[in-house]
Write a protein that holds these residues in place. Sequence first.
Motif, PDB file in Angstrom:
ATOM      1  N   ILE A  39       0.827  -1.212   0.000  1.00 21.29           N
ATOM      2  CA  ILE A  39       0.000   0.000   0.000  1.00 21.29           C
ATOM      3  C   ILE A  39       0.859   1.259   0.000  1.00 21.29           C
ATOM      4  CG2 ILE A  39      -1.715   1.306   1.320  1.00 21.29           C
ATOM      5  CD1 ILE A  39      -2.606  -1.484   2.459  1.00 21.29           C
ATOM      6  N   VAL A  40       1.856   1.303   0.880  1.00 22.46           N
ATOM      7  CA  VAL A  40       2.646   2.524   1.010  1.00 22.46           C
ATOM      8  C   VAL A  40       3.535   2.732  -0.213  1.00 22.46           C
ATOM      9  CG1 VAL A  40       4.607   1.464   2.236  1.00 22.46           C
ATOM     10  CG2 VAL A  40       4.067   3.875   2.602  1.00 22.46           C
ATOM     11  N   ALA A  41       4.088   1.667  -0.777  1.00 24.68           N
ATOM     12  CA  ALA A  41       4.931   1.808  -1.965  1.00 24.68           C
ATOM     13  C   ALA A  41       4.113   2.308  -3.140  1.00 24.68           C
ATOM     14  CB  ALA A  41       5.591   0.474  -2.300  1.00 24.68           C
ATOM     15  N   ASN A  42       2.918   1.758  -3.308  1.00 27.40           N
ATOM     16  CA  ASN A  42       2.078   2.202  -4.426  1.00 27.40           C
ATOM     17  C   ASN A  42       1.644   3.653  -4.246  1.00 27.40           C
ATOM     18  OD1 ASN A  42       0.312   1.277  -6.860  1.00 27.40           O
ATOM     19  ND2 ASN A  42      -1.090   2.355  -5.521  1.00 27.40           N
ATOM     20  N   THR A  43       1.303   4.037  -3.017  1.00 24.42           N
ATOM     21  CA  THR A  43       0.870   5.412  -2.762  1.00 24.42           C
ATOM     22  C   THR A  43       1.993   6.406  -3.033  1.00 24.42           C
ATOM     23  OG1 THR A  43      -0.686   4.631  -1.066  1.00 24.42           O
ATOM     24  CG2 THR A  43      -0.120   6.970  -1.049  1.00 24.42           C
ATOM     25  N   THR A 111      -8.075  -4.396  -2.098  1.00 16.99           N
ATOM     26  CA  THR A 111      -7.018  -3.450  -1.736  1.00 16.99           C
ATOM     27  C   THR A 111      -6.376  -2.855  -2.976  1.00 16.99           C
ATOM     28  OG1 THR A 111      -6.548  -4.587   0.355  1.00 16.99           O
ATOM     29  CG2 THR A 111      -4.808  -3.196  -0.548  1.00 16.99           C
ATOM     30  N   VAL A 112      -6.092  -3.692  -3.968  1.00 16.16           N
ATOM     31  CA  VAL A 112      -5.454  -3.226  -5.198  1.00 16.16           C
ATOM     32  C   VAL A 112      -6.359  -2.245  -5.944  1.00 16.16           C
ATOM     33  CG1 VAL A 112      -4.788  -3.980  -7.519  1.00 16.16           C
ATOM     34  CG2 VAL A 112      -3.886  -5.164  -5.525  1.00 16.16           C
ATOM     35  N   LEU A 113      -7.650  -2.535  -6.012  1.00  8.91           N
ATOM     36  CA  LEU A 113      -8.578  -1.636  -6.702  1.00  8.91           C
ATOM     37  C   LEU A 113      -8.668  -0.287  -5.992  1.00  8.91           C
ATOM     38  CD1 LEU A 113     -11.460  -4.100  -7.669  1.00  8.91           C
ATOM     39  CD2 LEU A 113      -9.776  -3.042  -9.187  1.00  8.91           C
ATOM     40  N   ASN A 114      -8.639  -0.313  -4.659  1.00  6.89           N
ATOM     41  CA  ASN A 114      -8.622   0.951  -3.919  1.00  6.89           C
ATOM     42  C   ASN A 114      -7.302   1.693  -4.134  1.00  6.89           C
ATOM     43  OD1 ASN A 114     -11.012   1.633  -1.945  1.00  6.89           O
ATOM     44  ND2 ASN A 114     -10.841  -0.593  -1.921  1.00  6.89           N
ATOM     45  N   CYS A 115      -6.210   0.938  -4.199  1.00 11.19           N
ATOM     46  CA  CYS A 115      -4.910   1.558  -4.476  1.00 11.19           C
ATOM     47  C   CYS A 115      -4.893   2.212  -5.855  1.00 11.19           C
ATOM     48  CB  CYS A 115      -3.795   0.512  -4.401  1.00 11.19           C
ATOM     49  SG  CYS A 115      -3.316   0.032  -2.723  1.00 11.19           S
ATOM     50  N   LEU A 116      -5.639   1.628  -6.791  1.00 14.79           N
ATOM     51  CA  LEU A 116      -5.661   2.167  -8.155  1.00 14.79           C
ATOM     52  C   LEU A 116      -6.299   3.548  -8.197  1.00 14.79           C
ATOM     53  CD1 LEU A 116      -5.235   1.924 -11.180  1.00 14.79           C
ATOM     54  CD2 LEU A 116      -7.390   0.656 -11.330  1.00 14.79           C
ATOM     55  N   TRP A 117      -7.500   3.694  -7.600  1.00 11.54           N
ATOM     56  CA  TRP A 117      -8.135   5.012  -7.668  1.00 11.54           C
ATOM     57  C   TRP A 117      -7.387   6.037  -6.824  1.00 11.54           C
ATOM     58  CZ3 TRP A 117      -9.858   7.941  -3.688  1.00 11.54           C
ATOM     59  CH2 TRP A 117     -10.256   7.317  -2.496  1.00 11.54           C
ATOM     60  N   VAL A 118      -6.826   5.580  -5.703  1.00 16.55           N
ATOM     61  CA  VAL A 118      -6.017   6.495  -4.893  1.00 16.55           C
ATOM     62  C   VAL A 118      -4.791   6.954  -5.675  1.00 16.55           C
ATOM     63  CG1 VAL A 118      -4.540   6.663  -2.851  1.00 16.55           C
ATOM     64  CG2 VAL A 118      -6.788   5.605  -2.661  1.00 16.55           C
ATOM     65  N   GLY A 119      -4.165   6.003  -6.391  1.00 17.54           N
ATOM     66  CA  GLY A 119      -2.982   6.326  -7.180  1.00 17.54           C
ATOM     67  C   GLY A 119      -3.274   7.332  -8.279  1.00 17.54           C
ATOM     68  N   ILE A 120      -4.377   7.143  -9.000  1.00 12.65           N
ATOM     69  CA  ILE A 120      -4.741   8.072 -10.069  1.00 12.65           C
ATOM     70  C   ILE A 120      -5.044   9.459  -9.506  1.00 12.65           C
ATOM     71  CG2 ILE A 120      -6.460   8.576 -11.853  1.00 12.65           C
ATOM     72  CD1 ILE A 120      -6.768   5.551 -12.244  1.00 12.65           C
ATOM     73  N   PHE A 121      -5.766   9.489  -8.399  1.00 17.14           N
ATOM     74  CA  PHE A 121      -6.121  10.767  -7.786  1.00 17.14           C
ATOM     75  C   PHE A 121      -4.866  11.503  -7.301  1.00 17.14           C
ATOM     76  CE2 PHE A 121      -7.321  13.392  -4.140  1.00 17.14           C
ATOM     77  CZ  PHE A 121      -8.374  14.124  -4.667  1.00 17.14           C
ATOM     78  N   ILE A 122      -4.004  10.790  -6.580  1.00 17.04           N
ATOM     79  CA  ILE A 122      -2.795  11.425  -6.037  1.00 17.04           C
ATOM     80  C   ILE A 122      -1.850  11.847  -7.156  1.00 17.04           C
ATOM     81  CG2 ILE A 122      -0.697  10.977  -4.711  1.00 17.04           C
ATOM     82  CD1 ILE A 122      -2.304   9.393  -2.762  1.00 17.04           C
ATOM     83  N   ALA A 123      -1.723  11.009  -8.185  1.00 19.05           N
ATOM     84  CA  ALA A 123      -0.844  11.348  -9.304  1.00 19.05           C
ATOM     85  C   ALA A 123      -1.286  12.641  -9.982  1.00 19.05           C
ATOM     86  CB  ALA A 123      -0.819  10.197 -10.309  1.00 19.05           C
ATOM     87  N   VAL A 136       2.500  13.644   1.223  1.00 14.97           N
ATOM     88  CA  VAL A 136       1.987  12.274   1.196  1.00 14.97           C
ATOM     89  C   VAL A 136       2.976  11.315   1.848  1.00 14.97           C
ATOM     90  CG1 VAL A 136       1.375  10.329  -0.302  1.00 14.97           C
ATOM     91  CG2 VAL A 136       0.565  12.632  -0.845  1.00 14.97           C
ATOM     92  N   ALA A 137       4.262  11.452   1.530  1.00 17.38           N
ATOM     93  CA  ALA A 137       5.282  10.579   2.114  1.00 17.38           C
ATOM     94  C   ALA A 137       5.329  10.721   3.634  1.00 17.38           C
ATOM     95  CB  ALA A 137       6.653  10.899   1.519  1.00 17.38           C
ATOM     96  N   SER A 138       5.196  11.948   4.127  1.00 19.74           N
ATOM     97  CA  SER A 138       5.218  12.182   5.575  1.00 19.74           C
ATOM     98  C   SER A 138       3.990  11.580   6.244  1.00 19.74           C
ATOM     99  CB  SER A 138       5.292  13.686   5.861  1.00 19.74           C
ATOM    100  OG  SER A 138       6.470  14.249   5.337  1.00 19.74           O
ATOM    101  N   MET A 205     -15.947   7.075  -8.285  1.00 15.69           N
ATOM    102  CA  MET A 205     -16.789   8.191  -8.743  1.00 15.69           C
ATOM    103  C   MET A 205     -16.025   9.512  -8.640  1.00 15.69           C
ATOM    104  SD  MET A 205     -20.414   7.044  -7.000  1.00 15.69           S
ATOM    105  CE  MET A 205     -21.210   8.594  -7.420  1.00 15.69           C
ATOM    106  N   MET A 206     -15.310   9.700  -7.530  1.00 16.56           N
ATOM    107  CA  MET A 206     -14.551  10.931  -7.341  1.00 16.56           C
ATOM    108  C   MET A 206     -13.403  11.022  -8.342  1.00 16.56           C
ATOM    109  SD  MET A 206     -12.631  12.232  -3.873  1.00 16.56           S
ATOM    110  CE  MET A 206     -11.502  10.819  -3.876  1.00 16.56           C
ATOM    111  N   THR A 207     -12.716   9.904  -8.596  1.00 17.47           N
ATOM    112  CA  THR A 207     -11.587   9.901  -9.515  1.00 17.47           C
ATOM    113  C   THR A 207     -12.034  10.147 -10.947  1.00 17.47           C
ATOM    114  OG1 THR A 207     -10.421   8.337  -8.067  1.00 17.47           O
ATOM    115  CG2 THR A 207      -9.605   8.565 -10.314  1.00 17.47           C
TER     116      THR A 207
END
Length: 222
Positions: A39-43, A111-123, A136-138, A205-207
């Motif tokens: 999770i943390v590496a992907n984020t 978990t992976v699917l949640n990591c995907l939308w979080v990743g797109i949003f954060i990116a 984010v790292a902190s 939906m948010m992403t």
Amino acid sequence: MSAGVLIFSLGAVYSILWGVDLTGFLPYFSAGFISWSLIVANTNESCGAFLAGQDIIRSYKMPYAIHVLRVLWRNILVFGHSLTIHLLVLLFIGNGLSWTNLLFIPGLLLTVLNCLWVGIFIATVCTRFRDVMQVVASIMQVMFFVTPIFWPADRIASQPIAEFILVTANPLFHMVDVIRQPLIGMMPSTSSYIYLSVSLLVGLMMTIAVAGRFFRRLSYWL
């Protein structure tokens, strides 16, 4: 090897600090740590996914999500390698495998699917505001200590407010727990599956809304 050394050494130390049996704590810590690492590496890596692929984005027309998927796939492969460390832990303490262990697969998928939308949003956010990467790292570094990764969640059961904030309302706990519980031979909580399913629906939906509004500007931000 470094992950294995860390798990065995810290597992031994924290079992003493928490006053729990090593044979029960080590698998708990091992499964939690490798789940958290995914999770943390992907984020953290998703923050710079679009920046790392800026030459491709400028030159070719392709879905932007591919750059986040590259990061996610790489970390899934690392997680697969880390599973061997957990198997060694189970062999070390004499625990066998059971069919319950396979329940980590649907948990990993959620978990992976949640990591995907979080990743797109954060990116997307980090492409526009580069300093957010350090934020984010902190945050993720702090969350490692306040999320039940190396300490048992039932330690704060007597403090309802702390339990609600750090466990019940903590999405990172649920993402870890749906993978960790099956890996240690226990059934995950139904509430964790419900929590992550709702999170996935709302997050997608948010992403989609963010992508529809800002993806057309992405190449200009790079």
